[in-house]
Enzyme design. Structure first.
Site, PDB file in Angstrom:
ATOM      1  N   SER A 223     -71.758  40.778 -51.805  1.00 17.69           N
ATOM      2  CA  SER A 223     -71.834  42.155 -52.301  1.00 17.69           C
ATOM      3  C   SER A 223     -73.292  42.515 -52.594  1.00 17.69           C
ATOM      4  CB  SER A 223     -70.972  42.336 -53.553  1.00 17.69           C
ATOM      5  OG  SER A 223     -71.237  41.318 -54.497  1.00 17.69           O
TER       6      SER A 223
ATOM      7  N   ASP B 168     -71.560  32.997 -51.495  1.00 16.97           N
ATOM      8  CA  ASP B 168     -70.821  33.451 -50.308  1.00 16.97           C
ATOM      9  C   ASP B 168     -71.518  33.028 -49.031  1.00 16.97           C
ATOM     10  OD1 ASP B 168     -68.432  34.816 -50.861  1.00 16.97           O
ATOM     11  OD2 ASP B 168     -69.515  36.619 -51.500  1.00 16.97           O
TER      12      ASP B 168
ATOM     13  N   LYS C 141     -68.324  29.990 -50.920  1.00 18.30           N
ATOM     14  CA  LYS C 141     -67.070  30.745 -50.804  1.00 18.30           C
ATOM     15  C   LYS C 141     -66.970  31.292 -49.382  1.00 18.30           C
ATOM     16  CE  LYS C 141     -66.332  34.888 -53.025  1.00 18.30           C
ATOM     17  NZ  LYS C 141     -66.138  35.841 -51.913  1.00 18.30           N
TER      18      LYS C 141
ATOM     19  N   GLU D 234     -58.351  39.201 -53.736  1.00 17.14           N
ATOM     20  CA  GLU D 234     -58.928  40.533 -53.970  1.00 17.14           C
ATOM     21  C   GLU D 234     -57.944  41.624 -53.591  1.00 17.14           C
ATOM     22  OE1 GLU D 234     -62.920  41.025 -52.507  1.00 17.14           O
ATOM     23  OE2 GLU D 234     -62.914  43.182 -52.887  1.00 17.14           O
TER      24      GLU D 234
HETATM   25  O1  KIV Z   1     -69.204  39.407 -52.843  1.00 18.29           O
HETATM   26  C1  KIV Z   1     -68.570  39.548 -53.907  1.00 18.29           C
HETATM   27  O2  KIV Z   1     -69.065  40.071 -54.914  1.00 18.29           O
HETATM   28  C2  KIV Z   1     -67.199  39.071 -53.943  1.00 18.29           C
HETATM   29  C3  KIV Z   1     -66.372  39.430 -55.130  1.00 18.29           C
HETATM   30  C4  KIV Z   1     -65.947  40.834 -55.027  1.00 18.29           C
HETATM   31  C5  KIV Z   1     -65.238  38.500 -55.317  1.00 18.29           C
HETATM   32  O3  KIV Z   1     -66.770  38.417 -53.028  1.00 18.29           O
END
Ligand code: KIV
Length: 272
Positions: A53, A91, A121, A190
Site C-alpha cells: 500500500s 509484502d 506476505k 481482506e
Molecule cells: O499493503 C497493505 O497495506 C496490506 C494491508 C491492507 C493488509 O496488504
C-alpha cells in the site's frame, strides 16, 4: 492502562500463534518509514506491515501494482532500523513471485537479506502454492493474504467485498486450509463477510488477521495513514479513524504560512 502484553519482549511468529491459543487479539499496522515505525513500535504494536500500500500512500499510485522490489526493500530497511519489539512483515510486490517459484524465492531472499525483515506476505491461494512452499523451505516465514487481494484489482474490477457467493467463499476456505498446511504462520483476510472470516479463523490453528473482515478473527490490521485520518478521500465502512490529522496538519501548515508571511516566525527567542 496499556493493553500491551509486556511478557513479549520481541514478537516472533511463534508469539502470534501463542496469542491465538491464549485468546489474545493481535494488533497490526502498516509503516513505510523510520519515524512512523518508531512511533508505532514504541506504542506496543505486535506486527508492523511494510505493505505494498506504500505504492498508494507514499508514492500516490492508483494501485499497488507499480511498486518495485527495490522500493519495498528501501521502505522495509527504514522500518527495521526503528523497531525494537514488533514483528516486521514485508509484502512481496506484484510481479516478483507470480511467474515461478525460483523467482519468488529470489525475491523473498532479497527482502530478508537486504532489509533485515522477519517475514514476507504474499497474496493468493492455490495458484501460488509452489512459490510459498519454496520460500518456506528456505526458512523464510510467510503470511498469506486472501479475500480482496489488491494486486489482482484488474481481475476483480472493483474494490468491493469479496467471497459473498458460495463458490468464491468455498475456494477461500480451501485456500486458507492449504496455507496452514504448507506452513504459513498467519493469514490476512481482506474485505470479506464477517461470518465467513470467523469460520475461517475457527478452522485453522494459525492466526487470522482481518481488515474489513469483522471481529470474529484473531487480530486486526489497518493502514496507519488511514486510521490517523491523514488520508480523507478513502472512506470504507471498516475504517475507524482515531485522529483527523488531515485537518490538524492543514491548520498547522496554514498557521506556519501565515506566520512566515506576517514576519511572526521566527520570533526573537527563535533566533541566534
Ligand atoms: O499493503 C497493505 O497495506 C496490506 C494491508 C491492507 C493488509 O496488504
Amino acid at each position: 492502562m496499556s493493553a500491551v502484553n509486556k511478557e513479549y519482549k520481541r514478537i516472533t511468529t511463534k508469539s502470534l500463534v501463542d496469542m491465538k491459543s491464549n485468546g489474545e487479539k493481535i494488533s497490526m499496522l502498516t509503516a513505510y518509514d523510520y519515524t512512523m515505525a518508531k512511533i508505532v513500535d514504541g506504542s506496543g504494536i505486535d506486527v508492523i506491515l511494510v505493505g505494498d500500500s506504500a505504492s498508494n500512500v507514499m508514492a500516490g499510485h492508483e494501485t499497488t501494482l507499480p511498486i518495485t522490489l527495490d522500493q519495498m526493500i528501501y521502505h522495509a530497511s527504514s522500518v527495521i532500523r526503528a523497531i525494537e519489539r514488533a514483528l516486521v512483515v514485508v509484502d512481496l510486490p506484484f510481479g516478483t513471485y507470480q511467474s515461478d517459484p525460483k523467482e519468488a524465492l529470489r525475491s523473498a531472499i532479497r527482502i530478508m537479506k537486504e532489509s533485515g525483515a522477519h517475514a514476507v506476505k504474499m497474496e493468493g491461494g492455490k495458484e501460488i502454492r509452489e512459490s510459498i512452499r519454496r520460500i518456506l523451505n528456505a526458512g523464510i516465514p510467510v503470511m498469506g493474504h486472501l479475500g480482496l487481494t489488491p494486486q489482482s484489482i484488474y481481475k476483480f474490477g472493483t474494490y468491493t467485498v469479496r467471497a459473498k457467493e458460495d463458490q468464491e467463499a468455498d475456494q477461500l476456505k480451501e485456500d486458507a486450509l492449504m496455507l496452514e498446511k504448507v506452513g504459513c504462520f498467519a493469514i490476512v483476510l481482506e474485505k470479506i463477510p464477517a461470518k465467513l472470516a470467523n469460520e475461517v479463523a475457527k478452522s485453522v490453528t494459525i492466526p487470522v488477521i482481518g481488515i474489513g473482515a469483522g471481529n470474529g478473527v484473531d487480530g486486526q490490521v489497518l493502514v496507519t495513514h488511514d486510521m490517523l485520518g491523514m488520508t480523507h478521500e478513502f472512506n470504507p465502512r471498516f475504517l475507524r479513524r482515531y485522529l483527523d490529522l488531515y485537518h490538524s496538519m492543514t491548520s498547522a501548515f496554514e498557521q506556519y504560512i501565515k506566520d512566515v508571511k506576517n514576519l511572526d516566525f521566527p520570533s526573537d527567542e527563535e533566533q541566534y
